[in-house]
Scaffold this motif. Structure first.
Motif, PDB file in Angstrom:
ATOM      1  N   GLU A  81     -65.334  -9.134  44.430  1.00 29.50           N
ATOM      2  CA  GLU A  81     -65.581  -9.936  45.543  1.00 29.50           C
ATOM      3  C   GLU A  81     -64.889 -11.154  45.575  1.00 29.50           C
ATOM      4  O   GLU A  81     -64.531 -11.681  46.829  1.00 29.50           O
ATOM      5  CB  GLU A  81     -67.128 -10.272  45.268  1.00 29.50           C
ATOM      6  N   ASP A  82     -64.096 -11.859  44.771  1.00 30.02           N
ATOM      7  CA  ASP A  82     -63.416 -12.788  44.927  1.00 30.02           C
ATOM      8  C   ASP A  82     -62.252 -12.664  45.615  1.00 30.02           C
ATOM      9  O   ASP A  82     -61.704 -13.211  46.480  1.00 30.02           O
ATOM     10  CB  ASP A  82     -63.007 -13.614  43.562  1.00 30.02           C
ATOM     11  N   LEU A  83     -61.623 -11.366  45.441  1.00 29.43           N
ATOM     12  CA  LEU A  83     -60.396 -11.068  46.156  1.00 29.43           C
ATOM     13  C   LEU A  83     -60.751 -10.685  47.576  1.00 29.43           C
ATOM     14  O   LEU A  83     -60.120 -11.367  48.487  1.00 29.43           O
ATOM     15  CB  LEU A  83     -59.844  -9.775  45.423  1.00 29.43           C
ATOM     16  N   ILE A  84     -61.682 -10.261  47.733  1.00 31.61           N
ATOM     17  CA  ILE A  84     -62.285  -9.826  49.166  1.00 31.61           C
ATOM     18  C   ILE A  84     -62.509 -11.299  50.033  1.00 31.61           C
ATOM     19  O   ILE A  84     -61.979 -11.232  51.105  1.00 31.61           O
ATOM     20  CB  ILE A  84     -63.495  -8.979  49.318  1.00 31.61           C
ATOM     21  N   ALA A 113     -72.867  -5.124  51.716  1.00 28.90           N
ATOM     22  CA  ALA A 113     -72.947  -6.557  51.421  1.00 28.90           C
ATOM     23  C   ALA A 113     -72.406  -7.384  52.327  1.00 28.90           C
ATOM     24  O   ALA A 113     -72.655  -8.425  52.956  1.00 28.90           O
ATOM     25  CB  ALA A 113     -72.818  -7.201  50.021  1.00 28.90           C
ATOM     26  N   LYS A 114     -70.823  -7.118  52.607  1.00 21.53           N
ATOM     27  CA  LYS A 114     -70.218  -7.950  53.574  1.00 21.53           C
ATOM     28  C   LYS A 114     -70.487  -7.622  54.800  1.00 21.53           C
ATOM     29  O   LYS A 114     -70.085  -8.628  55.823  1.00 21.53           O
ATOM     30  CB  LYS A 114     -68.593  -7.586  53.276  1.00 21.53           C
ATOM     31  N   ILE A 115     -70.784  -6.347  55.475  1.00 23.78           N
ATOM     32  CA  ILE A 115     -71.321  -6.354  56.757  1.00 23.78           C
ATOM     33  C   ILE A 115     -72.469  -7.241  57.133  1.00 23.78           C
ATOM     34  O   ILE A 115     -72.365  -8.158  58.006  1.00 23.78           O
ATOM     35  CB  ILE A 115     -71.916  -4.819  56.858  1.00 23.78           C
ATOM     36  N   ASN A 120     -72.401 -12.824  60.629  1.00 22.31           N
ATOM     37  CA  ASN A 120     -72.701 -14.166  60.851  1.00 22.31           C
ATOM     38  C   ASN A 120     -71.834 -15.205  60.814  1.00 22.31           C
ATOM     39  O   ASN A 120     -71.870 -16.307  60.968  1.00 22.31           O
ATOM     40  CB  ASN A 120     -74.189 -14.584  60.156  1.00 22.31           C
ATOM     41  N   ARG A 121     -70.466 -14.719  60.628  1.00 23.94           N
ATOM     42  CA  ARG A 121     -69.537 -15.556  60.280  1.00 23.94           C
ATOM     43  C   ARG A 121     -69.140 -16.273  61.716  1.00 23.94           C
ATOM     44  O   ARG A 121     -69.144 -15.478  62.680  1.00 23.94           O
ATOM     45  CB  ARG A 121     -68.371 -14.957  59.684  1.00 23.94           C
ATOM     46  N   LYS A 127     -65.714 -12.189  61.363  1.00 29.86           N
ATOM     47  CA  LYS A 127     -66.977 -11.504  61.888  1.00 29.86           C
ATOM     48  C   LYS A 127     -66.386  -9.974  62.233  1.00 29.86           C
ATOM     49  O   LYS A 127     -67.296  -9.188  62.327  1.00 29.86           O
ATOM     50  CB  LYS A 127     -67.506 -12.359  63.090  1.00 29.86           C
ATOM     51  N   ARG A 128     -65.369 -10.135  62.911  1.00 28.04           N
ATOM     52  CA  ARG A 128     -64.883  -8.732  63.368  1.00 28.04           C
ATOM     53  C   ARG A 128     -64.647  -7.840  62.041  1.00 28.04           C
ATOM     54  O   ARG A 128     -65.057  -6.603  62.322  1.00 28.04           O
ATOM     55  CB  ARG A 128     -63.447  -8.752  64.031  1.00 28.04           C
ATOM     56  N   ALA A 129     -64.474  -8.388  61.064  1.00 28.65           N
ATOM     57  CA  ALA A 129     -64.170  -7.504  59.791  1.00 28.65           C
ATOM     58  C   ALA A 129     -65.734  -6.977  59.533  1.00 28.65           C
ATOM     59  O   ALA A 129     -65.714  -5.796  58.877  1.00 28.65           O
ATOM     60  CB  ALA A 129     -63.831  -8.300  58.497  1.00 28.65           C
ATOM     61  N   ALA A 130     -66.891  -7.751  59.711  1.00 30.41           N
ATOM     62  CA  ALA A 130     -68.012  -7.116  59.364  1.00 30.41           C
ATOM     63  C   ALA A 130     -68.078  -5.703  60.163  1.00 30.41           C
ATOM     64  O   ALA A 130     -68.543  -4.607  59.670  1.00 30.41           O
ATOM     65  CB  ALA A 130     -69.030  -7.818  59.651  1.00 30.41           C
TER      66      ALA A 130
END
Length: 232
Positions: A81-84, A113-115, A120-121, A127-130
């Motif tokens: 998660e730190d790298l992500i 989890a990242k979605i 909400n970023r 946000k696009r990444a989600a």
């Protein structure tokens, strides 16, 4: 291959005219780019194979194509998660965002989890990444039942009023991919699109109308996940 060999090979493939072309043609603005084609990058990635240590070195090189290579050679099962979180905040265009989202993040244990977090970023490419993860996950995960993907639809509706180009395109992409996962989700996606089109937002209307055109057209290709895995 050693890190120094890869960097040398990248520099040999430098084509600065292609950097300008990609910016003008595809809107890809990138820092420290060499203008290397994906065909060449894929060939190098194949030669490297999965190599997490090299991938991190390539990302930290600061060379744009080195970062693209990172997304191709890091093993998704090993990503932390730190790298992500370190990587996502550096995304400066849709290409590198989608490369990491599709090849790495959507195949990791952190995908869902990242979605939920990144949708909400505030930053456009975070946000696009989600939604790029969401779009990719629809086809990568062949076992989850429909309920998981139905839960994405309200998230899509909420984000549909974001009028930033690379957000709305990813939201549209996610909606279309949900609708192409199987015939039942096709109906649910069409139903949601018909709700989104009513929103007082030009972005929402574009997202919905474009999705409806594709999901309702004759001959649209629809998969049959997860049911087809039980037919083999």
């Amino acid at each position: 291959m050693r890190f120094e060999e890869i960097i040398s090979k990248l520099k040999q493939l430098e084509n600065l005219e292609n950097v300008l072309y990609r910016k003008q043609k595809f809107g890809i603005e990138s820092t420290n780019a060499l203008g290397i084609t994906h065909k060449d990058l894929n060939a190098i990635a194949k030669e490297i194979g999965k190599n997490n240590e090299l991938a991190i070195q390539l990302f930290d090189s600061g060379i744009y194509e080195g970062r693209l290579l990172c997304s191709k050679v890091f093993n998704p099962k090993d990503v932390t998660e730190d790298l992500i979180e370190k990587w996502v905040v550096t995304f400066e265009n849709w290409e590198i965002c989608d490369s990491f989202a599709m090849k790495l993040f959507s195949r990791s244990k952190f995908a869902l989890a990242k979605i939920l977090d990144w949708c909400n970023r505030e930053n456009e490419f975070e946000k696009r990444a989600a939604f790029a993860i969401m779009a990719s996950y629809c086809m990568f995960d062949k076992k989850s039942e429909n309920e998981l993907f139905i839960q994405f639809l309200p998230i899509i509706k909420e984000a549909s009023t974001d009028d930033r180009l690379y957000v709305k395109k990813a939201v549209n992409w996610a909606l279309r991919n949900i609708g192409k996962r199987n015939i039942d989700l096709n109906k649910e996606a069409i139903k949601q699109a018909n709700e989104i089109v009513k929103l007082p937002s030009n972005s929402a209307k574009w997202i919905a109308n474009d999705a409806l055109r594709e999901l309702q057209k004759d001959g649209v290709r629809i998969s049959d996940y997860p049911r087809n895995i039980y037919r083999k």
